[in-house]
Enzyme design. Structure first.
Site, PDB file in Angstrom:
ATOM      1  N   ARG A  14       6.478 -17.742  -8.186  1.00 35.05           N
ATOM      2  CA  ARG A  14       6.748 -16.614  -9.097  1.00 35.05           C
ATOM      3  C   ARG A  14       7.884 -15.710  -8.604  1.00 35.05           C
ATOM      4  O   ARG A  14       8.127 -14.663  -9.162  1.00 35.05           O
ATOM      5  CB  ARG A  14       5.453 -15.809  -9.294  1.00 35.05           C
ATOM      6  CG  ARG A  14       4.382 -16.584 -10.073  1.00 35.05           C
ATOM      7  CD  ARG A  14       2.993 -16.074  -9.843  1.00 35.05           C
ATOM      8  NE  ARG A  14       2.005 -16.802 -10.658  1.00 35.05           N
ATOM      9  CZ  ARG A  14       1.527 -18.005 -10.371  1.00 35.05           C
ATOM     10  NH1 ARG A  14       1.942 -18.645  -9.256  1.00 35.05           N
ATOM     11  NH2 ARG A  14       0.658 -18.615 -11.169  1.00 35.05           N
ATOM     12  N   PHE A  71       0.834  -1.212   0.000  1.00 32.68           N
ATOM     13  CA  PHE A  71       0.000   0.000   0.000  1.00 32.68           C
ATOM     14  C   PHE A  71       0.862   1.253   0.000  1.00 32.68           C
ATOM     15  O   PHE A  71       0.452   2.291  -0.514  1.00 32.68           O
ATOM     16  CB  PHE A  71      -0.929  -0.004   1.220  1.00 32.68           C
ATOM     17  CG  PHE A  71      -1.973   1.060   1.188  1.00 32.68           C
ATOM     18  CD1 PHE A  71      -1.751   2.288   1.798  1.00 32.68           C
ATOM     19  CD2 PHE A  71      -3.175   0.845   0.532  1.00 32.68           C
ATOM     20  CE1 PHE A  71      -2.714   3.274   1.773  1.00 32.68           C
ATOM     21  CE2 PHE A  71      -4.151   1.826   0.500  1.00 32.68           C
ATOM     22  CZ  PHE A  71      -3.919   3.048   1.122  1.00 32.68           C
ATOM     23  N   GLU A  72       2.065   1.162   0.535  1.00 28.68           N
ATOM     24  CA  GLU A  72       2.972   2.320   0.621  1.00 28.68           C
ATOM     25  C   GLU A  72       3.819   2.512  -0.640  1.00 28.68           C
ATOM     26  O   GLU A  72       4.551   3.493  -0.774  1.00 28.68           O
ATOM     27  CB  GLU A  72       3.900   2.170   1.828  1.00 28.68           C
ATOM     28  CG  GLU A  72       3.239   2.466   3.170  1.00 28.68           C
ATOM     29  CD  GLU A  72       2.272   1.383   3.601  1.00 28.68           C
ATOM     30  OE1 GLU A  72       2.581   0.194   3.376  1.00 28.68           O
ATOM     31  OE2 GLU A  72       1.212   1.717   4.133  1.00 28.68           O
ATOM     32  N   HIS A  83      -9.332  -7.489   2.879  1.00 27.63           N
ATOM     33  CA  HIS A  83      -8.211  -6.533   2.909  1.00 27.63           C
ATOM     34  C   HIS A  83      -7.322  -6.678   1.677  1.00 27.63           C
ATOM     35  O   HIS A  83      -6.789  -5.716   1.143  1.00 27.63           O
ATOM     36  CB  HIS A  83      -7.398  -6.741   4.188  1.00 27.63           C
ATOM     37  CG  HIS A  83      -6.481  -5.603   4.487  1.00 27.63           C
ATOM     38  ND1 HIS A  83      -5.122  -5.749   4.648  1.00 27.63           N
ATOM     39  CD2 HIS A  83      -6.716  -4.279   4.654  1.00 27.63           C
ATOM     40  CE1 HIS A  83      -4.571  -4.586   4.902  1.00 27.63           C
ATOM     41  NE2 HIS A  83      -5.510  -3.678   4.917  1.00 27.63           N
ATOM     42  N   PHE A 120       5.101  -2.273 -12.484  1.00 23.60           N
ATOM     43  CA  PHE A 120       4.299  -3.018 -11.504  1.00 23.60           C
ATOM     44  C   PHE A 120       4.888  -4.406 -11.295  1.00 23.60           C
ATOM     45  O   PHE A 120       4.632  -5.329 -12.054  1.00 23.60           O
ATOM     46  CB  PHE A 120       2.853  -3.117 -12.019  1.00 23.60           C
ATOM     47  CG  PHE A 120       1.881  -3.708 -11.034  1.00 23.60           C
ATOM     48  CD1 PHE A 120       1.336  -4.971 -11.235  1.00 23.60           C
ATOM     49  CD2 PHE A 120       1.509  -2.998  -9.911  1.00 23.60           C
ATOM     50  CE1 PHE A 120       0.432  -5.513 -10.332  1.00 23.60           C
ATOM     51  CE2 PHE A 120       0.599  -3.535  -8.988  1.00 23.60           C
ATOM     52  CZ  PHE A 120       0.066  -4.803  -9.199  1.00 23.60           C
ATOM     53  N   THR A 125      -9.872 -11.987   4.971  1.00 25.66           N
ATOM     54  CA  THR A 125     -10.817 -10.865   4.829  1.00 25.66           C
ATOM     55  C   THR A 125     -10.665 -10.250   3.439  1.00 25.66           C
ATOM     56  O   THR A 125      -9.885 -10.726   2.618  1.00 25.66           O
ATOM     57  CB  THR A 125     -10.507  -9.769   5.885  1.00 25.66           C
ATOM     58  OG1 THR A 125      -9.285  -9.111   5.502  1.00 25.66           O
ATOM     59  CG2 THR A 125     -10.380 -10.363   7.271  1.00 25.66           C
ATOM     60  N   ALA A 148       4.381  -8.245  -2.529  1.00 27.57           N
ATOM     61  CA  ALA A 148       3.674  -9.533  -2.565  1.00 27.57           C
ATOM     62  C   ALA A 148       2.422  -9.408  -1.727  1.00 27.57           C
ATOM     63  O   ALA A 148       2.509  -9.265  -0.499  1.00 27.57           O
ATOM     64  CB  ALA A 148       4.581 -10.641  -2.027  1.00 27.57           C
ATOM     65  N   VAL A 149       1.287  -9.396  -2.406  1.00 24.82           N
ATOM     66  CA  VAL A 149       0.001  -9.307  -1.712  1.00 24.82           C
ATOM     67  C   VAL A 149      -0.634 -10.691  -1.761  1.00 24.82           C
ATOM     68  O   VAL A 149      -0.906 -11.216  -2.843  1.00 24.82           O
ATOM     69  CB  VAL A 149      -0.916  -8.263  -2.364  1.00 24.82           C
ATOM     70  CG1 VAL A 149      -2.182  -8.074  -1.529  1.00 24.82           C
ATOM     71  CG2 VAL A 149      -0.188  -6.921  -2.517  1.00 24.82           C
TER      72      VAL A 149
HETATM   73  N1  LIG Z   1      -1.597  -7.984   3.697  1.00 28.93           N
HETATM   74  C1  LIG Z   1      -0.581  -7.429   2.954  1.00 28.93           C
HETATM   75  C2  LIG Z   1      -0.150  -6.128   3.144  1.00 28.93           C
HETATM   76  N2  LIG Z   1      -0.726  -5.355   4.076  1.00 28.93           N
HETATM   77  C3  LIG Z   1      -0.123  -4.129   4.575  1.00 28.93           C
HETATM   78  C4  LIG Z   1      -0.382  -2.926   3.662  1.00 28.93           C
HETATM   79  O1  LIG Z   1       0.434  -2.980   2.483  1.00 28.93           O
HETATM   80  C5  LIG Z   1      -0.024  -1.630   4.391  1.00 28.93           C
HETATM   81  O2  LIG Z   1       1.344  -1.660   4.748  1.00 28.93           O
HETATM   82  C6  LIG Z   1      -0.890  -1.438   5.630  1.00 28.93           C
HETATM   83  O3  LIG Z   1      -2.245  -1.536   5.245  1.00 28.93           O
HETATM   84  C7  LIG Z   1      -0.618  -0.074   6.282  1.00 28.93           C
HETATM   85  O4  LIG Z   1      -0.857   0.957   5.364  1.00 28.93           O
HETATM   86  N3  LIG Z   1       0.829  -5.609   2.375  1.00 28.93           N
HETATM   87  C8  LIG Z   1       1.429  -6.375   1.404  1.00 28.93           C
HETATM   88  O5  LIG Z   1       2.348  -5.907   0.712  1.00 28.93           O
HETATM   89  N4  LIG Z   1       1.013  -7.667   1.186  1.00 28.93           N
HETATM   90  C9  LIG Z   1       0.030  -8.217   1.951  1.00 28.93           C
HETATM   91  O6  LIG Z   1      -0.313  -9.407   1.725  1.00 28.93           O
HETATM   92  C1  LIG Z   2      -3.525  -8.888   1.780  1.00 27.03           C
HETATM   93  C2  LIG Z   2      -3.811  -8.757   3.220  1.00 27.03           C
HETATM   94  O1  LIG Z   2      -4.003  -7.679   3.735  1.00 27.03           O
HETATM   95  C3  LIG Z   2      -4.012 -10.017   3.991  1.00 27.03           C
HETATM   96  O2  LIG Z   2      -2.793 -10.759   3.967  1.00 27.03           O
HETATM   97  C4  LIG Z   2      -4.367  -9.741   5.438  1.00 27.03           C
HETATM   98  O3  LIG Z   2      -4.875 -10.958   5.940  1.00 27.03           O
HETATM   99  P1  LIG Z   2      -6.370 -10.974   6.529  1.00 27.03           P
HETATM  100  O4  LIG Z   2      -7.285 -10.658   5.356  1.00 27.03           O
HETATM  101  O5  LIG Z   2      -6.579 -12.394   7.042  1.00 27.03           O
HETATM  102  O6  LIG Z   2      -6.448  -9.943   7.623  1.00 27.03           O
END
Ligand SMILES: Nc1c(NC[C@H](O)[C@H](O)[C@H](O)CO)[nH]c(=O)[nH]c1=O
Ligand SMILES: CC(=O)[C@@H](O)COP(=O)(O)O
Length: 189
Positions: free
Chosen positions: A149, A79-80, A110, A135, A108, A102-103
């Site tokens: 990957r 997100f940053e 999120h 990206f 949830t 890596a997301v």
């Molecule tokens: N869940 C993941 C996150 N979550 C954190 C966010 O990126 C951010 O740092 C937070 O919401 C504070 O602003 N980030 C990832 O890169 N990958 C994830 O799976």
């Molecule tokens: C991508 C995310 O923010 C995720 O990894 C956070 O996990 P959760 O959805 O179980 O809180």
């Protein structure tokens, strides 16, 4: 104009080849020697992002890039990435900015917010500055997909996107040098 190429039933391929040959095709070089790349890495899931970074640095080195021209910046999570990408792009120091993250989906929604914000934010950073923002963020259902990957059986997206950064940097340099593209805009200097 391509549309003006007359296609003859027996020689169809030849006129089209001649048509294509009549046009200059502009492609960015993959030589990194004179390219300044800023790499931003999300620390979240750094088991994966460290591997993406490794792949990116290896690709840049293999293509003639040097350490002095490549900066590595760490942020808390994907997100940053956009805010730092735009700030680095606006500095005018970089020919391209590569964002690695890596997301990985949790339990949830999120995931959708983070992945979507990273993608749209990075896209906007490039559009707002004219600096290629690449990206390199994995968006995966599972950690296994991500590891596959990041140097696993499906290659390394860090290395792949590093090559994209080099190509786009050289392409825009070339276009700008020949007056075929506007200079980067909205820079702080
Ligand atoms: N869940 C993941 C996150 N979550 C954190 C966010 O990126 C951010 O740092 C937070 O919401 C504070 O602003 N980030 C990832 O890169 N990958 C994830 O799976
Ligand atoms: C991508 C995310 O923010 C995720 O990894 C956070 O996990 P959760 O959805 O179980 O809180």
């Amino acid at each position: 104009m391509p549309g003006s190429c007359i296609r003859h039933s027996k020689q169809a391929a030849r006129p089209m080849l001649l048509c294509r040959a009549a046009y200059e095709h502009i492609v960015g070089s993959l030589v990194a020697a004179d390219v300044n790349v800023g790499i931003i890495v999300g620390r979240f899931n750094d088991l994966v992002t460290k591997l993406l970074l490794e792949g990116a640095l290896e690709a840049i080195h293999r293509h003639g890039g040097n350490r002095e021209a490549t900066d590595v910046v760490w942020v808390p999570g994907s997100f940053e990435l956009p805010v730092v990408a735009k700030a680095m792009a606006k500095s005018g120091k970089y020919d391209a900015v590569l964002a690695l993250g890596a997301v990985v989906r949790g339990s949830t929604t999120h995931y959708d917010a983070v992945a979507g914000a990273a993608a749209s934010g990075l896209l906007s950073a490039g559009a707002d500055t004219g600096v290629p923002i690449i990206f390199g963020v994995l968006t995966c259902e599972t950690m296994e997909q991500a590891l596959d990957r990041a140097g696993g059986k499906l290659g390394n997206k860090g290395g792949e996107t590093a090559l994209t950064a080099i190509e786009m940097a050289n392409l825009l340099k070339s276009l700008r040098a020949s007056g075929k593209a506007a200079a980067a805009w909205g820079l702080s200097k």
